[in-house]
Design an enzyme around this catalytic site. Structure first.
Site, PDB file in Angstrom:
ATOM      1  N   HIS A   1     -48.770 -20.935  32.988  1.00 36.93           N
ATOM      2  CA  HIS A   1     -49.123 -22.492  32.422  1.00 36.93           C
ATOM      3  C   HIS A   1     -48.778 -23.304  33.474  1.00 36.93           C
ATOM      4  O   HIS A   1     -47.758 -23.294  34.288  1.00 36.93           O
ATOM      5  CB  HIS A   1     -48.241 -22.639  31.207  1.00 36.93           C
ATOM      6  CG  HIS A   1     -46.601 -22.881  31.360  1.00 36.93           C
ATOM      7  ND1 HIS A   1     -46.155 -23.838  31.738  1.00 36.93           N
ATOM      8  CD2 HIS A   1     -45.739 -21.923  31.346  1.00 36.93           C
ATOM      9  CE1 HIS A   1     -44.784 -23.688  31.983  1.00 36.93           C
ATOM     10  NE2 HIS A   1     -44.305 -22.400  31.721  1.00 36.93           N
TER      11      HIS A   1
ATOM     12  N   HIS B   1     -56.226 -17.957  47.705  1.00 38.25           N
ATOM     13  CA  HIS B   1     -56.506 -16.530  47.003  1.00 38.25           C
ATOM     14  C   HIS B   1     -55.152 -16.159  46.533  1.00 38.25           C
ATOM     15  O   HIS B   1     -54.173 -15.854  47.093  1.00 38.25           O
ATOM     16  CB  HIS B   1     -56.819 -15.645  48.473  1.00 38.25           C
ATOM     17  CG  HIS B   1     -57.155 -14.095  47.997  1.00 38.25           C
ATOM     18  ND1 HIS B   1     -57.914 -13.634  48.839  1.00 38.25           N
ATOM     19  CD2 HIS B   1     -57.086 -13.489  46.885  1.00 38.25           C
ATOM     20  CE1 HIS B   1     -58.048 -12.305  48.329  1.00 38.25           C
ATOM     21  NE2 HIS B   1     -57.406 -12.302  47.020  1.00 38.25           N
TER      22      HIS B   1
END
Length: 197
Positions: free
Chosen positions: A122, A131
């Site tokens: 979250h 990446h």
């Protein structure tokens, strides 16, 4: 849809498109030796009538340079076997591979790669061209700067800020904030050098 970059990374993205029922028309690559990739033709330039395009290049800096040159609609591809909260924001050009979990109120920037089985908890912020490699894990509230790569199997504890254009090595455990351009390895993660971009 067209994929810019005829490579192994492009094959994975082609599989995401196929799993999502999206037709790939061709790859595009400036390498004149490439004529076919994964059963698709390889074109040398973007067709004028291109309706949808995703950059399928794994290198973050190269992906950024290509994105800055393209004046076409850029798509987003999300594997149907990923789990993404409805409150997650995902910007154009980002690809999300199978097995990925992205939890509530996370923001993913442009042209990012969230790779196979990565876990993003979250309230994370992943900036453009980053990446997140296979099997890496970001706890809640982690920030990853532009162009940074979190290596395969790396773990980042909650609330950490990783600067731009960093490389976090495979299996590293990040327990402190990381400044821009750092290359980090180990458990706990330690800076071993600075990237030159």
């Amino acid at each position: 849809m067209y994929l810019f970059g005829a490579s192994g990374h492009g094959k994975v993205i082609a599989d995401i498109a196929a799993a999502s029922g999206i037709e790939i028309k061709a790859f595009i690559d400036h390498d004149i030796s490439k004529t076919e990739c994964y059963g698709f033709p390889v074109l040398k330039a973007i067709p004028d009538n291109t309706d949808h395009l995703v950059i399928s290049i794994g290198n973050n800096l190269t992906r950024k340079k290509i994105a800055e040159q393209i004046n076409k609609e850029i798509g987003t591809l999300i594997h149907p076997k990923s789990v993404i909260s409805g409150s997650v924001k995902i910007e154009e050009g980002t690809v999300i591979m199978g097995g990925v979990v992205i939890n509530s109120d996370t923001a993913i920037g442009k042209h990012c790669i969230i790779n196979t089985n990565a876990s993003v908890d979250h309230d994370c912020v992943i900036e453009d061209f980053a990446h997140i490699s296979p099997n890496s894990a970001l706890a809640g509230g982690v920030e990853v700067g532009e162009g940074s790569q979190i290596g395969i199997g790396a773990s980042v504890i909650q609330g950490i800020k990783i600067g731009k254009w960093c490389v976090i090595g495979a299996g590293a455990v990040i327990i402190n904030d990381i400044p821009d351009y750092s290359v980090v390895v180990g458990n706990p993660g330690r800076i071993i050098k600075k990237n030159i971009i």
